[in-house]
Design a protein around this motif. Structure first.
Motif, PDB file in Angstrom:
ATOM      1  N   CYS A 126       1.008  -1.997  28.161  1.00 32.28           N
ATOM      2  CA  CYS A 126       1.344  -2.859  27.020  1.00 32.28           C
ATOM      3  C   CYS A 126       0.847  -4.287  27.210  1.00 32.28           C
ATOM      4  O   CYS A 126       0.866  -5.074  26.275  1.00 32.28           O
ATOM      5  N   GLY A 127       0.409  -4.637  28.430  1.00 31.88           N
ATOM      6  CA  GLY A 127      -0.117  -5.977  28.669  1.00 31.88           C
ATOM      7  C   GLY A 127       0.966  -7.035  28.788  1.00 31.88           C
ATOM      8  O   GLY A 127       0.713  -8.215  28.554  1.00 31.88           O
ATOM      9  N   SER A 128       2.157  -6.631  29.168  1.00 37.93           N
ATOM     10  CA  SER A 128       3.259  -7.579  29.309  1.00 37.93           C
ATOM     11  C   SER A 128       2.919  -8.667  30.319  1.00 37.93           C
ATOM     12  O   SER A 128       2.315  -8.404  31.360  1.00 37.93           O
ATOM     13  N   GLU A 129       3.315  -9.885  29.992  1.00 39.68           N
ATOM     14  CA  GLU A 129       3.120 -10.997  30.919  1.00 39.68           C
ATOM     15  C   GLU A 129       4.319 -11.165  31.844  1.00 39.68           C
ATOM     16  O   GLU A 129       4.313 -12.021  32.715  1.00 39.68           O
ATOM     17  N   THR A 130       5.352 -10.342  31.639  1.00 39.70           N
ATOM     18  CA  THR A 130       6.513 -10.366  32.520  1.00 39.70           C
ATOM     19  C   THR A 130       6.082  -9.796  33.867  1.00 39.70           C
ATOM     20  O   THR A 130       5.654  -8.650  33.951  1.00 39.70           O
TER      21      THR A 130
END
Length: 122
Positions: free
Chosen positions: A102-106
């Protein structure tokens, strides 16, 4: 924004794409033609009619637009909705895999997992 729309539609019209469902492959342009009424600002886009050959009952996914609109402003929820809407029979996927896809930056997987659980409750 109308100039941006016209430029974008023109680029889409002249760009060649290749799409395949694993059984059939289409190569050509997505947009056959488009029309913008400069007075009332209505825009009509005609897709290439040959694209219809790729779309049968078992080769495309409909999106529940009311559900999608309710998720506005929630990027993770929107991504999950789009991802799982495209699977007739979803399969188990590790949280780490969803995090990557999903490309989460978390950065913290635990925090991401908590975000997923919070989305699941809504």
């Amino acid at each position: 924004s109308h100039e941006w729309l016209k430029d974008s539609l023109t680029r889409l019209q002249v760009a060649a794409v290749e799409l395949s469902d694993g059984k059939k492959t289409f190569s050509g342009t997505l947009i056959h033609n488009w029309y913008l009424d400069e007075v009332n600002k209505n825009c009509v886009v005609k897709l290439n009619p040959d694209l219809v050959n790729l779309f049968s009952r078992d080769t495309w996914t409909g999106i529940e637009w009311e559900q999608r609109k309710a998720l506005k402003g929630k990027p993770l929820a929107l991504w999950l909705h789009g991802f799982y809407s495209s699977h007739e029979n979803p399969f188990d996927i590790k949280i780490e895999t969803l995090h990557k896809w999903c490309g989460s930056e978390t950065k913290d997987i635990y925090a991401f997992n908590q975000m997923m659980k919070a989305r699941n409750r809504t």
